[in-house]
Design a protein around this motif. Structure first.
Motif, PDB file in Angstrom:
ATOM      1  N   SER A 476       0.794  -1.221   0.000  1.00 30.83           N
ATOM      2  CA  SER A 476       0.000   0.000   0.000  1.00 30.83           C
ATOM      3  C   SER A 476       0.830   1.275   0.000  1.00 30.83           C
ATOM      4  N   LEU A 477       2.034   1.239   0.587  1.00 32.56           N
ATOM      5  CA  LEU A 477       2.785   2.472   0.819  1.00 32.56           C
ATOM      6  C   LEU A 477       4.045   2.579  -0.029  1.00 32.56           C
ATOM      7  N   LYS A 478       4.293   1.613  -0.895  1.00 31.35           N
ATOM      8  CA  LYS A 478       5.466   1.671  -1.752  1.00 31.35           C
ATOM      9  C   LYS A 478       5.276   2.766  -2.802  1.00 31.35           C
ATOM     10  N   LYS A 479       6.285   3.607  -2.987  1.00 33.76           N
ATOM     11  CA  LYS A 479       6.145   4.772  -3.880  1.00 33.76           C
ATOM     12  C   LYS A 479       5.845   4.369  -5.318  1.00 33.76           C
ATOM     13  N   THR A 480       6.429   3.254  -5.761  1.00 34.67           N
ATOM     14  CA  THR A 480       6.216   2.846  -7.153  1.00 34.67           C
ATOM     15  C   THR A 480       4.789   2.366  -7.405  1.00 34.67           C
ATOM     16  N   ASN A 481       4.011   2.183  -6.344  1.00 31.00           N
ATOM     17  CA  ASN A 481       2.627   1.695  -6.497  1.00 31.00           C
ATOM     18  C   ASN A 481       1.597   2.808  -6.450  1.00 31.00           C
ATOM     19  N   ARG A 482       2.024   4.083  -6.418  1.00 35.21           N
ATOM     20  CA  ARG A 482       1.112   5.190  -6.127  1.00 35.21           C
ATOM     21  C   ARG A 482      -0.045   5.300  -7.114  1.00 35.21           C
ATOM     22  N   HIS A 483       0.187   4.942  -8.377  1.00 36.38           N
ATOM     23  CA  HIS A 483      -0.868   5.110  -9.381  1.00 36.38           C
ATOM     24  C   HIS A 483      -1.689   3.836  -9.594  1.00 36.38           C
ATOM     25  N   LYS A 484      -1.283   2.748  -8.939  1.00 35.02           N
ATOM     26  CA  LYS A 484      -2.028   1.492  -9.084  1.00 35.02           C
ATOM     27  C   LYS A 484      -3.301   1.538  -8.244  1.00 35.02           C
ATOM     28  N   ILE A 485      -4.268   0.714  -8.600  1.00 30.37           N
ATOM     29  CA  ILE A 485      -5.565   0.714  -7.906  1.00 30.37           C
ATOM     30  C   ILE A 485      -5.497  -0.218  -6.693  1.00 30.37           C
ATOM     31  N   TRP A 486      -5.894   0.338  -5.550  1.00 34.37           N
ATOM     32  CA  TRP A 486      -5.859  -0.355  -4.254  1.00 34.37           C
ATOM     33  C   TRP A 486      -7.281  -0.663  -3.815  1.00 34.37           C
ATOM     34  N   LEU A 487      -7.496  -1.842  -3.227  1.00 35.26           N
ATOM     35  CA  LEU A 487      -8.833  -2.253  -2.790  1.00 35.26           C
ATOM     36  C   LEU A 487      -8.791  -2.818  -1.382  1.00 35.26           C
ATOM     37  N   HIS A 488      -9.916  -2.664  -0.669  1.00 31.31           N
ATOM     38  CA  HIS A 488     -10.045  -3.232   0.678  1.00 31.31           C
ATOM     39  C   HIS A 488     -11.525  -3.352   1.007  1.00 31.31           C
ATOM     40  N   VAL A 489     -11.883  -4.450   1.679  1.00 34.31           N
ATOM     41  CA  VAL A 489     -13.271  -4.618   2.102  1.00 34.31           C
ATOM     42  C   VAL A 489     -13.649  -3.470   3.037  1.00 34.31           C
TER      43      VAL A 489
END
Length: 572
Positions: A476-489
């Protein structure tokens, strides 16, 4: 069907066809009662699971990933010394029993050729795995040592002579002319055929016997039907059944289980992987994480009890004004109170002079009782602010351990070590193991964190699922993942899910939401809300526990978790 002699017959046939003539290249023991042999044959590596588990004993080629312990067991080391590099000649079944012999051609200490039998007995809590020297039937080693006082029928220790379990006086249906079956059909009522078949022939469970009886009852040529039915176990068509209540069962071929949907598999190994994946994995996690499960359960119980007491204190503090009123009235009318009185009625000038009954301590007079009421009033007033802070901390603890509990419920064995490290870092567990280095110095063994589980959506997009808080933070907090879509119940403990795309298709988004719902506390629920947004909008408050993030600007979709889809998307 249960894993009876008939199903073992099918397993022996498949394993012999797949493995005979191959070389054993590696031996692993990832779990206490289970061995993995890596057999290379026809240019392919086959991980062969031999399980002597009391509830899940079986033999199969498995594709479920496993993680080896840092230090191999003595049994694993013994098998490596004797089996690695040896040729697997055959896999055979003992009669129609739940016993398999893996015949291995190798050499002894003098270089002479010898045959060793790796014998697997799949008999519930009596299941065991032996390494036996064929020429003198001597037990070289076994996975479960059983003392003589627990088994007086045969000796189950290294050095003893291997003796088969006591045989039943029944016919092997695969080597019989089935004359006894003809007698059953002629002389017995149809309702009794199943029980009679089970008593006459070896390897029949009650379910298998009833199924054969139902086929015979509907057939015009019963004997031909019986031969055809038995031939299916030599040419299996693996089938998994799912009932309306989502209960799984399996069979070596599609024998017509009513009220269930069926799914076919290429091999019996794939079928058993699909059937045992959830059950066996959960049991392995329970074995490895028993202390963690107990810790989490105790911490939850302790904090929930604390929360209840704090809430009661908060309710009492809301009634603090009543204590002040009673103290004021006792100071105003102290002459009405004498020592020895248990209560007094006084006109309440705060309430239109209505009479109020005030409880008293009979040891004190009016002024002293008034001071006691004022003391309780001041204590509750001061406690309110403290209790609100304590309630917030307690609720955070409950949320945290609920999250850990959910993670343990959906964890695979490889995730347990990460969860243990997290609990040590948070101060809930003490680390006992220290590795000595040169001199008097000691250092901690370096923990290599596991990687998030990987899945591939239908259109080939990578989806990653964090199985514990350390992995969740990494995703969730990795800088290279900033533009990827994150999901959580939504509003429940669960895994963080990341789609390796900033603009996924609707289908991929739906599948990722299914994964987020499945790996959460809402696994068995329907119409589960799942929030999603770019990972760059996530924030972690200072001092927050691992896995905790805050966000806004999310969108929500609703899904119903589907275990079949999760298995389908799993990246090999």
């Amino acid at each position: 069907m249960p894993l009876d002699g008939l199903f073992v017959h099918a397993l022996a046939h498949e394993l012999n066809q797949t493995l005979a003539g191959g070389r054993i290249t590696k031996v692993h023991q990832p779990y206490p009662n289970e061995i993995i042999l890596v057999v290379r044959n026809n240019g392919q590596n086959y991980p062969v699971l031999l399980s002597a588990h009391p509830a899940y004993a079986r033999a199969q080629v498995t594709r479920i990933p496993y993680q080896n312990p840092k230090t191999p067991t003595n049994f694993a080391m013994f098998l490596r010394r004797n089996l690695e590099g040896a040729r697997l000649d055959s896999v055979t079944q003992v009669e129609n029993d739940r016993i398999l012999h893996f015949a291995v051609n190798t050499h002894d200490e003098l270089g002479d050729e010898q045959t060793l039998l790796l014998t697997l007995e799949m008999m519930g809590r009596h299941s065991n795995l032996f390494l036996v020297r064929e020429k003198d039937q001597r037990i070289l080693e076994l996975i479960k040592h059983v003392p003589a006082d627990q088994n007086r029928v045969r000796s189950l220790i290294p050095g003893a002579t291997y003796v088969l379990p006591p045989a039943q006086d029944k016919e092997n249906p695969f080597s019989s002319d089935l004359g006894g079956l003809a007698k059953i059909i002629l002389d017995s009522d149809k309702a009794d055929w199943g029980k009679a078949i089970q008593q006459e022939y070896q390897g029949f469970s009650s379910i298998s016997a009833k199924n054969l009886a139902s086929h015979l009852a509907a057939a015009s040529d019963a004997m031909a039907t019986a031969h055809d039915w038995l031939n299916h176990f030599s040419n299996p068509e693996p089938t998994l059944y799912r009932s309306e209540k989502n209960k799984l069962s399996y069979a070596a071929f599609d024998w017509g289980e009513t009220g269930s949907t069926s799914e076919s598999y290429q091999t019996l190994g794939d079928l058993l992987d699909a059937y045992f994946a959830g059950q066996a994995e959960a049991d392995r996690v329970n074995q490895q994480a028993a202390s963690l499960v107990r810790l989490v359960k105790n911490e939850l119980k302790k904090n929930q009890s604390k929360e209840k007491k704090l809430n009661q204190t908060l309710v009492d503090s809301e009634n603090a004004e009543d204590l002040k009123i009673k103290g004021d009235l006792l100071i105003t009318y102290p002459h009405l109170v004498k020592k020895g009185m248990n209560s007094v009625q006084i006109e309440n000038y705060y309430d239109n002079n209505n009479l109020i009954t005030i409880a008293l301590d009979p040891r004190f007079d009016g002024m002293q009782n008034a001071n006691r009421y004022f003391h309780k009033y001041r204590k509750l007033r001061l406690a309110k602010d403290h209790v609100l802070g304590q309630l917030k901390e307690t609720q955070e603890e409950i949320d945290y351990f609920s999250q850990i509990q959910t993670q343990l419920a959906v964890a695979s064995p490889k995730d347990v070590a990460d969860i243990k490290v997290e609990l040590i870092e948070q101060g809930y567990l003490r680390e006992k193991v220290k590795v000595k280095t040169r001199g008097k110095q000691t250092r901690k063994p370096k923990h290599v964190m596991g990687k998030p589980d990987q899945f591939l959506s239908t259109d080939g997009t990578l989806i990653e699922v964090g199985k514990n808080n350390l992995q969740n933070d990494q995703l969730s907090l990795k800088k290279t993942n900033r533009h990827k879509i994150w999901l959580h119940v939504q509003k429940l403990p669960g895994s963080h899910v990341l789609i390796d795309s900033d603009n996924p298709s609707d289908e991929t988004l739906e599948e990722a939401a299914q994964l987020a719902a499945y790996f959460s506390k809402a696994r068995d629920s329907a119409n589960v809300p799942v929030d999603y947004l770019p990972a760059g909008k996530l924030r972690k408050p200072n001092g927050a526990k691992p896995g905790f993030v805050i966000f806004e600007g999310q969108q929500t979709t609703y899904v119903t978790p589907d275990a079949t889809l999760v298995q389908k998307l799993k990246k090999a």
